[in-house]
Design a protein around this motif. Structure first.
Motif, PDB file in Angstrom:
ATOM      1  N   LYS A  24      38.801  46.376  57.849  1.00  0.00           N
ATOM      2  CA  LYS A  24      40.086  45.891  57.359  1.00  0.00           C
ATOM      3  C   LYS A  24      41.200  46.704  58.013  1.00  0.00           C
ATOM      4  O   LYS A  24      41.182  47.933  57.988  1.00  0.00           O
ATOM      5  CB  LYS A  24      40.148  46.000  55.837  1.00  0.00           C
ATOM      6  CG  LYS A  24      39.051  45.188  55.150  1.00  0.00           C
ATOM      7  CD  LYS A  24      39.070  45.331  53.644  1.00  0.00           C
ATOM      8  CE  LYS A  24      37.954  44.509  52.999  1.00  0.00           C
ATOM      9  NZ  LYS A  24      37.958  44.634  51.521  1.00  0.00           N
ATOM     10  N   ALA A  31      49.145  39.344  60.633  1.00  0.00           N
ATOM     11  CA  ALA A  31      48.613  38.580  59.507  1.00  0.00           C
ATOM     12  C   ALA A  31      49.474  37.349  59.255  1.00  0.00           C
ATOM     13  O   ALA A  31      50.687  37.447  59.093  1.00  0.00           O
ATOM     14  CB  ALA A  31      48.561  39.457  58.262  1.00  0.00           C
ATOM     15  N   LEU A  54      38.665  36.339  64.392  1.00  0.00           N
ATOM     16  CA  LEU A  54      39.298  36.737  63.144  1.00  0.00           C
ATOM     17  C   LEU A  54      38.431  36.291  61.973  1.00  0.00           C
ATOM     18  O   LEU A  54      38.018  35.133  61.901  1.00  0.00           O
ATOM     19  CB  LEU A  54      40.679  36.087  63.023  1.00  0.00           C
ATOM     20  CG  LEU A  54      41.373  36.357  61.692  1.00  0.00           C
ATOM     21  CD1 LEU A  54      42.002  37.734  61.692  1.00  0.00           C
ATOM     22  CD2 LEU A  54      42.400  35.288  61.373  1.00  0.00           C
ATOM     23  N   GLN A  57      42.769  36.721  57.195  1.00  0.00           N
ATOM     24  CA  GLN A  57      44.130  37.263  57.269  1.00  0.00           C
ATOM     25  C   GLN A  57      44.788  37.145  55.903  1.00  0.00           C
ATOM     26  O   GLN A  57      44.714  36.103  55.253  1.00  0.00           O
ATOM     27  CB  GLN A  57      44.949  36.532  58.329  1.00  0.00           C
ATOM     28  CG  GLN A  57      45.053  35.035  58.146  1.00  0.00           C
ATOM     29  CD  GLN A  57      45.786  34.342  59.269  1.00  0.00           C
ATOM     30  OE1 GLN A  57      46.572  34.947  59.994  1.00  0.00           O
ATOM     31  NE2 GLN A  57      45.522  33.048  59.450  1.00  0.00           N
ATOM     32  N   ASP A  58      45.396  38.216  55.458  1.00  0.00           N
ATOM     33  CA  ASP A  58      46.090  38.247  54.181  1.00  0.00           C
ATOM     34  C   ASP A  58      47.578  38.435  54.463  1.00  0.00           C
ATOM     35  O   ASP A  58      48.024  39.535  54.805  1.00  0.00           O
ATOM     36  CB  ASP A  58      45.566  39.393  53.311  1.00  0.00           C
ATOM     37  CG  ASP A  58      46.079  39.326  51.873  1.00  0.00           C
ATOM     38  OD1 ASP A  58      47.261  38.989  51.692  1.00  0.00           O
ATOM     39  OD2 ASP A  58      45.292  39.616  50.949  1.00  0.00           O
ATOM     40  N   ARG A  59      48.325  37.356  54.349  1.00  0.00           N
ATOM     41  CA  ARG A  59      49.751  37.395  54.673  1.00  0.00           C
ATOM     42  C   ARG A  59      50.520  38.329  53.755  1.00  0.00           C
ATOM     43  O   ARG A  59      51.429  39.041  54.187  1.00  0.00           O
ATOM     44  CB  ARG A  59      50.328  35.983  54.604  1.00  0.00           C
ATOM     45  CG  ARG A  59      49.754  35.020  55.632  1.00  0.00           C
ATOM     46  CD  ARG A  59      50.036  33.573  55.256  1.00  0.00           C
ATOM     47  NE  ARG A  59      49.540  32.631  56.252  1.00  0.00           N
ATOM     48  CZ  ARG A  59      48.281  32.229  56.337  1.00  0.00           C
ATOM     49  NH1 ARG A  59      47.367  32.714  55.493  1.00  0.00           N
ATOM     50  NH2 ARG A  59      47.910  31.365  57.261  1.00  0.00           N
ATOM     51  N   GLU A  63      47.389  42.207  56.233  1.00  0.00           N
ATOM     52  CA  GLU A  63      46.066  42.753  56.564  1.00  0.00           C
ATOM     53  C   GLU A  63      45.224  41.706  57.268  1.00  0.00           C
ATOM     54  O   GLU A  63      45.304  40.511  56.958  1.00  0.00           O
ATOM     55  CB  GLU A  63      45.377  43.200  55.271  1.00  0.00           C
ATOM     56  CG  GLU A  63      44.027  43.841  55.429  1.00  0.00           C
ATOM     57  CD  GLU A  63      43.461  44.302  54.085  1.00  0.00           C
ATOM     58  OE1 GLU A  63      43.587  45.506  53.789  1.00  0.00           O
ATOM     59  OE2 GLU A  63      42.923  43.457  53.333  1.00  0.00           O
ATOM     60  N   ILE A  64      44.411  42.142  58.226  1.00  0.00           N
ATOM     61  CA  ILE A  64      43.421  41.272  58.847  1.00  0.00           C
ATOM     62  C   ILE A  64      42.048  41.928  58.760  1.00  0.00           C
ATOM     63  O   ILE A  64      41.947  43.159  58.701  1.00  0.00           O
ATOM     64  CB  ILE A  64      43.760  40.936  60.323  1.00  0.00           C
ATOM     65  CG1 ILE A  64      43.774  42.200  61.182  1.00  0.00           C
ATOM     66  CG2 ILE A  64      45.084  40.202  60.415  1.00  0.00           C
ATOM     67  CD1 ILE A  64      43.924  41.931  62.671  1.00  0.00           C
ATOM     68  N   GLU A 119      37.581  32.632  57.474  1.00  0.00           N
ATOM     69  CA  GLU A 119      38.991  32.226  57.483  1.00  0.00           C
ATOM     70  C   GLU A 119      39.121  30.705  57.462  1.00  0.00           C
ATOM     71  O   GLU A 119      40.042  30.166  56.844  1.00  0.00           O
ATOM     72  CB  GLU A 119      39.700  32.805  58.702  1.00  0.00           C
ATOM     73  CG  GLU A 119      41.132  32.345  58.886  1.00  0.00           C
ATOM     74  CD  GLU A 119      42.076  32.796  57.779  1.00  0.00           C
ATOM     75  OE1 GLU A 119      43.167  32.214  57.673  1.00  0.00           O
ATOM     76  OE2 GLU A 119      41.731  33.723  57.021  1.00  0.00           O
TER      77      GLU A 119
END
Length: 264
Positions: A24, A31, A54, A57-59, A63-64, A119
């Motif tokens: 992470k 992101a 990928l 992804q957490d906008r 975080e990716i 994802e």
């Protein structure tokens, strides 16, 4: 032109199995920029960049996630990174999955090919689509935790070549066993990533069932920008002729019907 070079840093590491990890990274400028199925070229030490799809992804968190299966020096380098380590990446790269026209998504993955499907499933879930997943592993010991994926899907099966999971055999055989007699929603997308034999099986299943099918290839994409053409693959053009295209640029996600696999 969008910025391609970024610096991210490791904030967390979860071990999934003996040799597989989720890394992470803090990546506020990345992101939210990825299409499911796109990838990164990651600095793996000594200015060697390697492609990794990928995972998530957490906008909101900026975080990716990257899924890493240790198979050689580059993946071992990443798996051994200490928390806080900065890493250079080139991203986002490639062509991803196109979800717009579909109401249901069935994903089939094998080994590390399961990671990019995470994802895809999350994005599908966010769009209100029905989701299903088949994960294939060589053994029960190599399987990833089911609870990592179960919140993302309406139905899930784990298969193992050596048994001990939901189905004994490869993921393609599991697909045929559990869904061979199913009547699918007309707007169903079959998506896959993994070893070539699995991808061929998924493609053939889709053709038999008249389903849309998109496949992500796991080629060794050196530059990631379409410059070196070292990752070229065969596709069948509309006129029936076979052409060579760059997996990193025209792919890594392709319409399954266009792909020409060894033995076709």
């Amino acid at each position: 032109m969008k910025q391609l070079e970024h610096t991210i840093w490791l904030t967390g590491k979860d071990q999934l199995s003996k040799d597989s990890y989720v890394l992470k990274f803090a990546a506020e400028d990345l992101a939210g920029q990825f299409q499911p199925g796109q990838f990164l070229e990651v600095d793996c030490g000594g200015y060697i960049f390697r492609p990794f799809g990928l995972m998530f992804q957490d906008r909101k968190k900026g975080e990716i996630w990257l899924g890493v299966k240790v198979v050689g020096p580059s993946s071992l380098y990443l798996a051994d990174l200490p928390l806080g380590q900065k890493v250079k990446v080139h991203a986002p790269l490639g062509r991803g999955f196109d979800l717009e026209a579909f109401a249901e998504v069935m994903a089939v993955g094998g080994g590390s090919g399961i990671f990019p499907l995470y994802e895809l499933l999350q994005a599908s879930r966010d769009l209100g689509k029905t989701t299903r997943l088949i994960c294939g592993f060589r053994s029960e010991a190599e399987a990833y935790p089911r609870e990592l994926f179960s919140p993302l899907v309406d139905e899930i099966y784990f298969s193992s070549d050596q048994g001990g999971l939901d189905f004994t055999g490869h993921a393609g055989a599991c697909l045929n066993q559990h869904f061979g007699k199913k009547t699918f929603h007309p707007k169903t997308l079959l998506a896959a990533c993994g070893p070539i034999p699995l991808l061929k099986c998924v493609r053939d299943f889709a053709q038999e069932k008249h389903l849309a099918c998109q496949i992500s290839l796991e080629e060794n994409m050196a530059c990631g920008l379409g410059l070196c053409a070292g990752c070229s693959v065969d596709v069948r053009a509309e006129n029936g002729e076979i052409a060579r295209v760059r997996c990193c640029f025209e792919g890594p996600v392709f319409e399954a019907a266009s792909l020409v696999f060894p033995g076709d």
